[in-house]
Design a protein around this motif. Structure first.
Motif, short mmCIF file in Angstrom:
data_model
loop_
_atom_site.label_atom_id
_atom_site.label_comp_id
_atom_site.label_asym_id
_atom_site.label_seq_id
_atom_site.Cartn_x
_atom_site.Cartn_y
_atom_site.Cartn_z
N CYS B 103 0.84 -1.21 0.00
CA CYS B 103 0.00 0.00 0.00
C CYS B 103 0.87 1.25 0.00
O CYS B 103 0.44 2.31 -0.41
CB CYS B 103 -0.94 0.01 1.20
SG CYS B 103 -0.16 0.51 2.75
N CYS B 106 3.82 2.89 4.74
CA CYS B 106 5.01 2.88 5.61
C CYS B 106 6.29 3.22 4.84
O CYS B 106 7.33 3.46 5.44
CB CYS B 106 5.19 1.49 6.24
SG CYS B 106 5.67 0.22 5.04
N CYS B 138 5.11 -2.12 9.29
CA CYS B 138 4.48 -2.33 7.99
C CYS B 138 3.39 -3.37 8.18
O CYS B 138 3.62 -4.39 8.82
CB CYS B 138 5.50 -2.84 6.97
SG CYS B 138 4.70 -3.27 5.42
N CYS B 140 1.67 -4.60 5.48
CA CYS B 140 1.37 -5.26 4.19
C CYS B 140 2.32 -6.41 3.87
O CYS B 140 2.08 -7.52 4.30
CB CYS B 140 1.33 -4.24 3.08
SG CYS B 140 0.00 -3.06 3.25
S1 FES Z 1 3.37 -1.36 2.44
FE1 FES Z 1 1.47 -1.09 3.42
S2 FES Z 1 2.05 -0.67 5.46
FE2 FES Z 1 3.91 -1.18 4.56
#
Ligand code: FES
Ligand SMILES: Cc1cc2nc3c(=O)[nH]c(=O)nc-3n(C[C@H](O)[C@H](O)[C@H](O)COP(=O)(O)OP(=O)(O)OC[C@H]3O[C@@H](n4cnc5c(N)ncnc54)[C@H](O)[C@@H]3O)c2cc1C
Ligand code: FES
Lengths: 289, 176
Positions: B103, B106, B138, B140
């Protein structure tokens, strides 16, 4: 933001900072790293006096003391060779577990001990290593033993317009010390801190300090455990008994992070580990001599 | 003797000198975002997530905890100061190539901390990488790809210096 800063003042000397605090002590706050100013829940209008340029950030060793300026950051301490060599490195070992590296860059010695959240890392180390707190106002200077300074909430120890300028530790080359922290992740707020220190005399414990924090509201010395340890040789059984004694004599807090029952089960293990770690350091010290 | 009202802040942001009017209690992250540096993300506002990380004189700081007034005279680097899509910084390239971005919330913080770490030491130990990045969460792709990105960034920067290209700008020695 709950705290409204009406004026932000940047004095360039300690004298100037003390004078600014004395002008209107009720409505003026000192700013160390400023974390609590940002996160504070207390709705107040304050004048902020930033101590950043007041020259009280030095880390130095005198003939018989290690002195840490109130504006030295925890990161400065962790990376300081002088702190690294002090008390077998226990100060750096302990402070390295506080928060994260960028936050340690902000946390100051003065702010950490005045705020003294129950999880704070420096206060139990100060008590266990016989530290002293140096205070100053426009009118006076005074020095308080760490064990007395933390006997009640430090904010209430400060007189109006008073600042911490430094903390210091006596250089005790023979004292061995160990630090233990229990937290859910390596840099989370502590659920329990244990710091032990003693002077080995012919293999036996003398002048012990056993300090428990984070599971209590303020850091406390366990007098019963310390007198039990006096004259003992640390082994597994002695360390275990000391751990059991600690839980019986300390009033443990329960909160949303951990219940007092949980802390009661874990505290003896941490006291035991800290004592065995210190005894190992004592052995290494003797073997390496 | 309270006066209230805004105060003046002189600061360099990504190499450009600014003279700003700020509220005395403002945190740096809010000041930066209001100026349009929205790569600085405000997540938890409590020092837990690291998405607000910026460099002050080359060192990572959580801009949600840092009073803006504290950076008077300092050099602040945000993610916008590193590079962009056309001309990315090697650390940014490494994060994309290692698949360490999902996403992306972070990522600015992760990239800036990695840049500071690789300027401090060009070959950090795994323990040092973990310590340096421990303030950046992070949610994700997980951390394995992020650690791979740090390794890749290390190689890219080493290659760049052996090819004789300029190293990314060193932080100024001026203290905060
Ligand atoms: S890429 Fe989504 S929070 Fe790290
Ligand atoms: C996510 C997170 C994790 C953390 N984890 C830990 C941790 O594991 N261990 C730990 O110890 N801390 C930790 N902290 C920091 C701790 O919670 C306090 O915020 C911090 O110690 C405050 O330090 P400061 O220098 O920013 O103080 P400030 O916010 O500047 O000041 C705190 C108080 O002390 C007063 N003060 C400051 N300096 C002086 C002085 N020299 N003389 C008199 N009064 C003074 C101020 O007026 C204020 O009332 C953490 C913080 C965060 C945000
Ligand atoms: S927004 Fe600053 S650490 Fe989360």
């Amino acid at each position: 933001m709950p705290v409204t800063v009406t004026d932000y003042l940047r004095p360039s000397s300690l004298k100037e900072a003390l004078a600014l605090l004395a002008e209107d002590p009720a409505k003026t706050i000192a700013v160390g790293g400023g974390i609590s100013v940002v996160l504070s829940g207390a709705p107040r209008r304050v004048r902020a006096v930033d101590l950043q340029h007041t020259g009280i950030n030095e880390i130095k060793k005198t003939k018989d003391e290690l002195c840490l300026g109130a504006m030295a950051s925890l990161d400065d301490l962790v990376k300081s060779p002088l702190c690294g060599k002090f008390a077998g490195g226990v100060l750096c070992e302990g402070l390295r577990t506080a928060a994260t590296e960028p936050i340690r860059r902000l946390i100051t010695v003065g702010g950490n001990i005045v705020q003294c959240y129950y999880w704070a890392t420096l206060p139990p180390l100060l008590i266990a290593l016989d530290g002293r707190v140096h205070l100053r106002s426009v009118e006076h200077r005074r020095t308080v033993k760490a064990s007395e300074f933390f006997a009640r909430p430090p904010m209430r120890q400060l007189d109006r317009g008073e600042l911490i300028t430094e903390v210091s530790f006596p250089l005790l080359p023979k004292r061995v010390a160990a630090f233990e922290k229990l937290a859910k992740t390596s840099n989370d707020y502590a659920l329990i801190h244990v710091v032990v220190s003693y002077v080995p005399k012919r293999g036996k414990v003398s002048d012990a300090r056993v300090v428990v924090a984070a599971c209590t509201n303020l850091p406390v010395r366990c007098a019963e455990v310390e007198s039990y340890l006096e004259g003992q040789t640390i082994n597994f059984a002695v360390a275990k008994e000391a751990g059991q004694l600690a839980t019986h004599h300390v009033k443990l807090r329960g909160d949303f992070r951990a219940s007092s029952e949980y802390r009661r089960r874990v505290l003896p293990v941490l006291v035991q580990r800290a004592l065995l770690k210190a005894a190992k350091k004592q052995d290494d010290f003797i073997t390496n001599r | 003797m309270m006066t209230g009202g805004p105060m003046q802040l002189n600061v360099r942001i990504n190499g450009v000198a600014h003279s700003l009017e700020i509220s005395p209690g403002a945190v740096l992250g809010d000041v930066l975002r209001r100026l349009g540096y929205t790569g600085t993300k405000m997540g938890c506002r409590e020092g837990h997530c690291g998405s607000c990380m910026v460099l002050v004189n080359g060192k990572p700081f959580n801009s949600c905890l840092l009073l803006a007034a504290k950076v008077e005279g300092a050099e602040v680097t945000t993610i916008e100061g590193l590079g962009d899509v056309r001309n990315p910084h090697p650390v940014q390239e490494a994060f994309v190539e290692a698949g360490a971005v999902q996403c992306g919330f972070c990522t600015p913080g992760m990239v800036l901390v990695t840049k500071a770490l690789l300027e401090e030491t060009n070959h950090p130990s795994e323990e040092r990488v973990r310590e340096a990045l421990s303030g950046n969460l992070c949610r994700c792709p997980g951390y394995v790809k992020i650690f791979e990105a740090v390794k890749l960034a290390e190689l890219k920067l080493a290659k760049r210096s052996t090819n004789g290209k300029a190293q990314p700008g060193r932080p100024s020695k001026k203290s905060r």
